[in-house]
Design a protein around this motif. Sequence first.
Motif, PDB file in Angstrom:
ATOM      1  N   ASP A  46       0.844  -1.189   0.000  1.00  0.00           N
ATOM      2  CA  ASP A  46       0.000   0.000   0.000  1.00  0.00           C
ATOM      3  C   ASP A  46       0.883   1.246   0.000  1.00  0.00           C
ATOM      4  OD1 ASP A  46      -2.667  -1.219   0.353  1.00  0.00           O
ATOM      5  OD2 ASP A  46      -1.898  -1.802   2.318  1.00  0.00           O
ATOM      6  N   GLY A  47       0.278   2.375  -0.363  1.00  0.00           N
ATOM      7  CA  GLY A  47       0.925   3.664  -0.238  1.00  0.00           C
ATOM      8  C   GLY A  47       0.226   4.501   0.815  1.00  0.00           C
ATOM      9  N   LEU A  48       0.724   5.684   1.054  1.00  0.00           N
ATOM     10  CA  LEU A  48       0.020   6.579   1.975  1.00  0.00           C
ATOM     11  C   LEU A  48      -1.335   6.972   1.402  1.00  0.00           C
ATOM     12  CD1 LEU A  48       2.874   9.001   3.134  1.00  0.00           C
ATOM     13  CD2 LEU A  48       1.921   7.034   4.348  1.00  0.00           C
ATOM     14  N   THR A  49      -1.389   7.079   0.075  1.00  0.00           N
ATOM     15  CA  THR A  49      -2.635   7.419  -0.610  1.00  0.00           C
ATOM     16  C   THR A  49      -2.877   6.414  -1.723  1.00  0.00           C
ATOM     17  OG1 THR A  49      -1.508   8.862  -2.192  1.00  0.00           O
ATOM     18  CG2 THR A  49      -2.296   9.883  -0.154  1.00  0.00           C
ATOM     19  N   ARG A  50      -4.049   6.474  -2.295  1.00  0.00           N
ATOM     20  CA  ARG A  50      -4.343   5.724  -3.509  1.00  0.00           C
ATOM     21  C   ARG A  50      -5.042   6.667  -4.471  1.00  0.00           C
ATOM     22  NH1 ARG A  50      -8.333   0.788  -2.705  1.00  0.00           N
ATOM     23  NH2 ARG A  50      -6.497  -0.018  -1.623  1.00  0.00           N
ATOM     24  N   VAL A  51      -4.841   6.436  -5.772  1.00  0.00           N
ATOM     25  CA  VAL A  51      -5.364   7.324  -6.807  1.00  0.00           C
ATOM     26  C   VAL A  51      -6.227   6.513  -7.760  1.00  0.00           C
ATOM     27  CG1 VAL A  51      -4.777   9.038  -8.555  1.00  0.00           C
ATOM     28  CG2 VAL A  51      -3.208   8.635  -6.636  1.00  0.00           C
ATOM     29  N   VAL A  86      -7.527  11.521  -5.342  1.00  0.00           N
ATOM     30  CA  VAL A  86      -6.660  10.928  -4.318  1.00  0.00           C
ATOM     31  C   VAL A  86      -7.472  10.686  -3.058  1.00  0.00           C
ATOM     32  CG1 VAL A  86      -4.482  11.156  -3.077  1.00  0.00           C
ATOM     33  CG2 VAL A  86      -4.756  12.260  -5.295  1.00  0.00           C
ATOM     34  N   THR A  87      -7.346   9.480  -2.495  1.00  0.00           N
ATOM     35  CA  THR A  87      -8.041   9.132  -1.253  1.00  0.00           C
ATOM     36  C   THR A  87      -7.043   8.526  -0.272  1.00  0.00           C
ATOM     37  OG1 THR A  87      -8.656   6.984  -2.196  1.00  0.00           O
ATOM     38  CG2 THR A  87     -10.264   8.775  -2.386  1.00  0.00           C
ATOM     39  N   PRO A  88      -7.383   8.506   1.017  1.00  0.00           N
ATOM     40  CA  PRO A  88      -6.460   7.953   2.018  1.00  0.00           C
ATOM     41  C   PRO A  88      -6.236   6.459   1.833  1.00  0.00           C
ATOM     42  CG  PRO A  88      -8.136   9.343   3.047  1.00  0.00           C
ATOM     43  CD  PRO A  88      -8.575   9.114   1.634  1.00  0.00           C
ATOM     44  N   ASP A  89      -5.049   6.004   2.234  1.00  0.00           N
ATOM     45  CA  ASP A  89      -4.733   4.583   2.258  1.00  0.00           C
ATOM     46  C   ASP A  89      -4.051   4.295   3.594  1.00  0.00           C
ATOM     47  OD1 ASP A  89      -4.792   2.005   1.372  1.00  0.00           O
ATOM     48  OD2 ASP A  89      -3.355   2.243  -0.234  1.00  0.00           O
ATOM     49  N   PRO A 115       0.052  14.866  -3.181  1.00  0.00           N
ATOM     50  CA  PRO A 115      -0.645  13.715  -2.587  1.00  0.00           C
ATOM     51  C   PRO A 115      -0.760  12.514  -3.521  1.00  0.00           C
ATOM     52  CG  PRO A 115      -1.746  15.735  -1.956  1.00  0.00           C
ATOM     53  CD  PRO A 115      -0.710  16.115  -2.986  1.00  0.00           C
ATOM     54  N   SER A 116      -0.806  12.736  -4.835  1.00  0.00           N
ATOM     55  CA  SER A 116      -0.879  11.595  -5.756  1.00  0.00           C
ATOM     56  C   SER A 116       0.454  10.853  -5.805  1.00  0.00           C
ATOM     57  CB  SER A 116      -1.291  12.062  -7.155  1.00  0.00           C
ATOM     58  OG  SER A 116      -0.309  12.895  -7.730  1.00  0.00           O
ATOM     59  N   TYR A 117       1.559  11.544  -5.581  1.00  0.00           N
ATOM     60  CA  TYR A 117       2.870  10.890  -5.552  1.00  0.00           C
ATOM     61  C   TYR A 117       3.070  10.118  -4.254  1.00  0.00           C
ATOM     62  CZ  TYR A 117       4.365  13.320  -9.764  1.00  0.00           C
ATOM     63  OH  TYR A 117       4.477  13.765 -11.055  1.00  0.00           O
ATOM     64  N   ALA A 118       2.266  10.431  -3.233  1.00  0.00           N
ATOM     65  CA  ALA A 118       2.356   9.721  -1.960  1.00  0.00           C
ATOM     66  C   ALA A 118       1.739   8.326  -2.044  1.00  0.00           C
ATOM     67  CB  ALA A 118       1.682  10.532  -0.854  1.00  0.00           C
ATOM     68  N   ALA A 119       1.239   7.935  -3.224  1.00  0.00           N
ATOM     69  CA  ALA A 119       0.756   6.564  -3.439  1.00  0.00           C
ATOM     70  C   ALA A 119       1.919   5.585  -3.591  1.00  0.00           C
ATOM     71  CB  ALA A 119      -0.140   6.507  -4.669  1.00  0.00           C
ATOM     72  N   LEU A 120       3.129   6.088  -3.459  1.00  0.00           N
ATOM     73  CA  LEU A 120       4.338   5.260  -3.491  1.00  0.00           C
ATOM     74  C   LEU A 120       4.225   4.071  -2.542  1.00  0.00           C
ATOM     75  CD1 LEU A 120       7.563   5.327  -4.190  1.00  0.00           C
ATOM     76  CD2 LEU A 120       7.719   6.307  -1.905  1.00  0.00           C
ATOM     77  N   PRO A 121       4.519   2.826  -2.985  1.00  0.00           N
ATOM     78  CA  PRO A 121       4.449   1.669  -2.067  1.00  0.00           C
ATOM     79  C   PRO A 121       5.479   1.796  -0.949  1.00  0.00           C
ATOM     80  CG  PRO A 121       5.440   1.042  -4.162  1.00  0.00           C
ATOM     81  CD  PRO A 121       4.901   2.422  -4.355  1.00  0.00           C
ATOM     82  N   ILE A 122       5.043   1.527   0.269  1.00  0.00           N
ATOM     83  CA  ILE A 122       5.905   1.669   1.452  1.00  0.00           C
ATOM     84  C   ILE A 122       6.479   0.306   1.842  1.00  0.00           C
ATOM     85  CG2 ILE A 122       6.029   2.470   3.828  1.00  0.00           C
ATOM     86  CD1 ILE A 122       5.447   4.653   1.749  1.00  0.00           C
ATOM     87  N   LEU A 123       7.772   0.303   2.189  1.00  0.00           N
ATOM     88  CA  LEU A 123       8.480  -0.914   2.582  1.00  0.00           C
ATOM     89  C   LEU A 123       8.745  -0.927   4.085  1.00  0.00           C
ATOM     90  CD1 LEU A 123      11.162  -1.261  -0.267  1.00  0.00           C
ATOM     91  CD2 LEU A 123       8.775  -2.010  -0.228  1.00  0.00           C
TER      92      LEU A 123
END
Length: 557
Positions: free
Chosen positions: A80-85, A91-94, A176-184
């Motif tokens: 998941d990322g911080l956000t999803r698009v 953009v919505t929360p993730d 915020p759309s770039y915050a959809a980056l997958p988190i490790l």
Amino acid sequence: MPLALVALLLGAVGFIWAQRVTAPAGTPQLALLGATPTAPVAPSGIAGDYVEGEIGLPATLNPLLASSQSERDVGAVIFDGLTRVDGSGTVTPDLASEWSASNDGRTYTFKLRHDARWHDGQPFSSRDVRFTVGLIQDPDFSGDASLARFWRGILVVTPDDATVVFQLREPFAAFPSYAALPILPQHILGGVLARDLKESAFSTSPVGTGPFKFERYDRSSHTLTLRANTAYFRQPPHLATMSFHFYQDTDSLLDALRSSRIQGTGSLPASTVLLPGALPTTVTAYAPLLSGYTALFFNLRALPFSSLDVRRAISLAIDRESIVNQILPNQAAPGDGPIPRASWAFSPQATPHDPSAARQVLDAAGWTDSNGDGVLDKGGSDLSFPLLVNGDDPQRVAVATEIARELAAVNIRAQVQPVPSNEVAQALTGHQFTAAIFGWESPTGDPDCYQLWHSSQADEGLNFTGLTDTTLDRLLEQGRETSGSDKRSEIYANFQREFAAQTPAIVLYYPRFFYVVASSVHGVTAEPLVDPSGRFANVEDWFMVGAPATPEAKATP
């Protein structure tokens, strides 16, 4: 922005352009305009084993290093990322529950969910976000270079476990759309250097926070098995397992679909999906719009396209509807500007097809056929130009050929020159072209298109046309600096109107992406996509009716 409900029936396979409407047993799946969707109710537990077919064996399961579609697809359901698009760019929360921007637009503060956990049960925290960004910022990071360029220079501050603050060098409303980056996970990869990510055990045995968790990857049998994350913070999946089977080519993949060894795939070309009788009658084909377009780019620094009259005349002469209907039937939507049709910022310009008006524009500008050879000329120069197109795409070559035919009808000569894709790309970036047909895809779904059209990008950036216009520059800058979709929507509507007036390029069509899923799998939608992996955005909602419950339904992470 949901699409209208439209259906195309080819053979006995249902094609869904928006949301599926289930039909009675034994009949094709249809979506009818104005119909009310009816579908079985999702089960309360988890049951059913879904198998997706892919072409190409993944070299890594680390989403930051993913370079193939199969690698991105697997990462989409594990991480998941911080956000999803979504496909409209909304953009919505993730992993983040909310965020806010400072008044100057240079600081973004994200509050994290308290109920998100890694698949091994460890809590997710801001430390994982700071660690992930740090890997990308490392000079030895071997993933996507454009990803690294974006994140370098962004300061990440973590005042507590539930808060992440990003400090940007300049205002950027699309952040915020770039915050959809997958988190490790830092607790697993904390001791691994960026340059060693490819060789780490994590690349073949990943741990994420997503709806499905890794179980095993058998390279010898070309299979990857994932199991439902029953502690998933959003909603535990209805499916018990999700497996990926990897194939070498389209023929073997199609055979697996026909023999029900797989239940879905996004790896078949549109030509195969649309071929009557190619697919089994037990599947439904989905065709959402992608966030991108194919356009005819002009080099504004070269004759004859330094002339606005010529560009406008060509725009009037090209029949976008006919190109889509005759060459790309059901595979695209007619082009209408530089922001994809599915975007929340899309503003239709209704560019007409009017060859008579095109002739009038050229005549008023002094173009005549002085020697009677059927090609307009002015000042001793013919209205003739080479048209580059990538020859490895027969449909684009066909589009280029049709454009040449339509322009010939108004006495403009376009000489189609098919060349390899890399040569078209090099010609565009080096401004060594006169006109070229090429495609563009939005990296995030946000309407920001500064890099393609701002004058600051005309020499070293991606502004291939060399467009320099102060009005367009100002609008693109405002679009980046202004918060709030309502205000930005107005800005981008003005941008699209001014773009149509300047015509630095002609957007020919917006492509569709085709994927198929067994009709026994419910909950699948065909909303527009930013990228093909987005088809799994709601995979936790997918379910099978009548599938036997499995013991894993009661498992814990």
